[in-house]
Design a protein around this motif. Structure first.
Motif, PDB file in Angstrom:
ATOM      1  N   GLU A  25      -6.981 -25.779  -0.552  1.00 12.74           N
ATOM      2  CA  GLU A  25      -5.675 -25.697   0.129  1.00 12.74           C
ATOM      3  C   GLU A  25      -5.581 -24.423   0.961  1.00 12.74           C
ATOM      4  N   GLU A  26      -4.910 -24.544   2.110  1.00 12.61           N
ATOM      5  CA  GLU A  26      -4.660 -23.389   2.989  1.00 12.61           C
ATOM      6  C   GLU A  26      -3.596 -22.495   2.343  1.00 12.61           C
ATOM      7  N   PRO A  27      -3.750 -21.167   2.451  1.00 14.47           N
ATOM      8  CA  PRO A  27      -2.687 -20.308   1.899  1.00 14.47           C
ATOM      9  C   PRO A  27      -1.355 -20.537   2.617  1.00 14.47           C
ATOM     10  N   PRO A  28      -0.288 -20.909   1.878  1.00 14.69           N
ATOM     11  CA  PRO A  28       1.014 -21.129   2.523  1.00 14.69           C
ATOM     12  C   PRO A  28       1.693 -19.809   2.899  1.00 14.69           C
ATOM     13  N   PRO A  29       2.707 -19.856   3.784  1.00 17.19           N
ATOM     14  CA  PRO A  29       3.298 -18.649   4.364  1.00 17.19           C
ATOM     15  C   PRO A  29       3.679 -17.484   3.444  1.00 17.19           C
ATOM     16  N   PRO A  30       4.319 -17.683   2.278  1.00 26.58           N
ATOM     17  CA  PRO A  30       4.736 -16.437   1.600  1.00 26.58           C
ATOM     18  C   PRO A  30       3.567 -15.558   1.198  1.00 26.58           C
ATOM     19  N   TYR A  31       2.352 -16.089   1.248  1.00 28.79           N
ATOM     20  CA  TYR A  31       1.194 -15.254   0.927  1.00 28.79           C
ATOM     21  C   TYR A  31       0.793 -14.372   2.107  1.00 28.79           C
ATOM     22  N   VAL A  32       1.327 -14.718   3.279  1.00 24.34           N
ATOM     23  CA  VAL A  32       0.919 -13.969   4.472  1.00 24.34           C
ATOM     24  C   VAL A  32       1.661 -12.653   4.523  1.00 24.34           C
ATOM     25  N   SER A  33       0.935 -11.553   4.442  1.00 29.22           N
ATOM     26  CA  SER A  33       1.678 -10.310   4.300  1.00 29.22           C
ATOM     27  C   SER A  33       1.031  -9.088   4.919  1.00 29.22           C
ATOM     28  N   ARG A  34      -0.107  -9.228   5.544  1.00 31.10           N
ATOM     29  CA  ARG A  34      -0.763  -8.000   6.021  1.00 31.10           C
ATOM     30  C   ARG A  34      -0.097  -7.424   7.240  1.00 31.10           C
ATOM     31  N   ASP A  35       0.020  -6.117   7.249  1.00 31.81           N
ATOM     32  CA  ASP A  35       0.482  -5.458   8.459  1.00 31.81           C
ATOM     33  C   ASP A  35      -0.770  -4.983   9.190  1.00 31.81           C
ATOM     34  N   ASP A  36      -0.547  -4.246  10.264  1.00 34.11           N
ATOM     35  CA  ASP A  36      -1.721  -3.872  11.054  1.00 34.11           C
ATOM     36  C   ASP A  36      -2.022  -2.395  11.054  1.00 34.11           C
ATOM     37  N   GLU A  37      -1.713  -1.742   9.939  1.00 35.66           N
ATOM     38  CA  GLU A  37      -2.012  -0.304   9.886  1.00 35.66           C
ATOM     39  C   GLU A  37      -3.510  -0.073   9.905  1.00 35.66           C
ATOM     40  N   PRO A  38      -3.950   1.028  10.470  1.00 34.65           N
ATOM     41  CA  PRO A  38      -5.389   1.259  10.558  1.00 34.65           C
ATOM     42  C   PRO A  38      -6.033   1.345   9.177  1.00 34.65           C
ATOM     43  N   ALA A  39      -7.222   0.816   9.059  1.00 32.80           N
ATOM     44  CA  ALA A  39      -7.929   0.877   7.777  1.00 32.80           C
ATOM     45  C   ALA A  39      -9.198   1.678   7.944  1.00 32.80           C
ATOM     46  N   GLN A  40      -9.474   2.465   6.938  1.00 40.23           N
ATOM     47  CA  GLN A  40     -10.685   3.286   6.933  1.00 40.23           C
ATOM     48  C   GLN A  40     -11.632   2.601   5.944  1.00 40.23           C
ATOM     49  N   HIS A  41     -12.526   1.749   6.463  1.00 41.49           N
ATOM     50  CA  HIS A  41     -13.343   0.937   5.556  1.00 41.49           C
ATOM     51  C   HIS A  41     -14.586   1.642   5.041  1.00 41.49           C
ATOM     52  N   ASP A  42     -14.941   2.719   5.666  1.00 34.97           N
ATOM     53  CA  ASP A  42     -16.188   3.371   5.307  1.00 34.97           C
ATOM     54  C   ASP A  42     -16.061   4.039   3.933  1.00 34.97           C
TER      55      ASP A  42
END
Ligand SMILES: O=C(O)CCC(=O)C(=O)O
Ligand SMILES: [Fe+2]
Length: 354
Positions: A25-42
């Motif tokens: 199943e596709e994740p339904p809307p209330p699961y959608v929550s990411r903002d676009d703040e910069p991420a430091q993945h290293d």
């Protein structure tokens, strides 16, 4: 902020994320929550700031100078970041491997087995999702098993898994080790602040709580949009996290998200709001979150260490002075207040401010 779903949140939360993934199943809307703040993945970026604390260096065979250096490192990590990774902490690797193994075996069982210890939508303890949050809040892409493990009279064995059969014994052994480690950590934190070494232990009290949360983050088709666990700070005193070998935990620091690297037998020690209060703001309770990924599931075991619920906690006298006036009031039952705010997507720490 999450979009509103056509399906009531109660219905979504009564279904396990792991089940949705198995059904494709596709994740339904209330699961959608990411903002676009910069991420430091290293992961190296995290290591270069947040030290590993070698508990071996804090005990006997080390020289006074080595001990002092390690204590200073600990103090500055907790003031700047509110967290560190503990190595050589004295918990046998076999105990850490076993608790990870029984957690994995529990989550890998068929759904009907796990559902024997399902929690209700309003309850904390047992297997399932967090209680229903306030309207408009996003949901976490994770399933959990939450169990009170200390003091002994709080254990509700009917909610402990019967399978794998070793689960109970392993969790009890892990609890004994965690109790010893919280004593040790509480003492070294006090020493790093030049306080009497038992001061935090006295505030937590003999009956301080230990609560284990086994987190299972299923793979997710939209890691760009969906979080395993939304940004939050913990309401405990502090939290000890055992990660598996899949990254995902991130700490918010000066407007960036930093991924905590996985180190096989290290424990992540995260300050929570009640330590921020007890240290008069010297140690920070960091906001953190967990990312999802499309490849592999991730399991973590968080142990929340919380002062006795009926005990008043407050800033240590030794940390209140002219340069650092009292920032926080004395508080009782902070964890409940924290939870009310958490469910509204907010932090509660301002409630404790003077
Ligand atoms: O899964 C993790 O690494 C972190 C879990 C966490 O922050 C929590 O359970 O409060
Ligand atoms: Fe947390």
């Amino acid at each position: 902020m999450a979009r509103v779903s056509a399906v009531p949140v109660e219905v979504l939360l009564s279904k396990r994320v792991q089940e949705m993934v198995l059904n494709g199943e596709e994740p339904p809307p209330p699961y959608v929550s990411r903002d676009d703040e910069p991420a430091q993945h290293d992961p190296d970026a995290f290591c270069s700031h947040v030290p590993l604390i070698d508990f071996g260096l804090l005990s006997s065979p080390s020289t006074d100078e080595q001990k002092q250096q390690e204590l200073e490192k600990l103090g500055s990590a907790l003031s700047a970041w509110g967290c560190f990774q503990a190595i050589n902490h004295g918990i046998p690797s076999s105990v850490l491997d076993e608790i990870r193994q029984v957690a994995r075996e529990f989550f890998e069982q068929p759904m009907e087995q796990k559902c024997k210890i399902s929690k209700g939508l309003k309850e904390f303890e047992g297997y399932g999702a967090d209680p229903v949050p306030e309207q408009g809040q996003s949901l976490d892409w994770s399933d959990r098993l939450f169990l009170d493990v200390y003091p002994p009279e709080r254990k509700k064995f009917k909610l402990w898994p019967e399978n794998p059969p070793s689960f109970r014994g392993v969790l009890e052994e892990y609890t004994v080790e965690m109790r010893k480690l919280t004593e040790r950590i509480s003492r070294v934190m006090a020493k790093s602040l030049n306080l009497e070494e038992n001061c935090f232990l006295n505030q937590f009290g003999e009956g301080a709580l230990l609560q284990a949360r086994f987190n299972y983050y299923s793979p997710c088709q939209r890691p760009d949009l969906i979080l395993g666990l939304k940004p939050h700070a913990d309401g405990s005193g502090y939290t000890l996290i055992l990660q598996d070998d899949v990254e995902g935990l991130q700490i918010h620091h000066h407007g960036n998200w930093f991924t905590v690297p996985t180190i096989p037998h290290a424990l992540v020690v995260l300050m929570a709001d009640q330590m921020e209060i007890m240290t008069n703001g010297v140690f920070r309770s960091p906001v953190h979150r967990v990312l999802t990924n499309s490849e592999r599931e991730r399991i973590s075991i968080a142990m929340f260490y919380t002062p006795e619920p009926d005990k008043e906690i407050g800033p240590e006298d030794g940390l209140v002075n002219e340069k650092q006036p009292k920032l926080y009031k004395k508080m009782k039952g902070y964890a409940d207040t924290h939870w009310e705010y958490y469910q509204r997507g907010m932090r509660a720490i301002h409630i404790a401010k003077v």
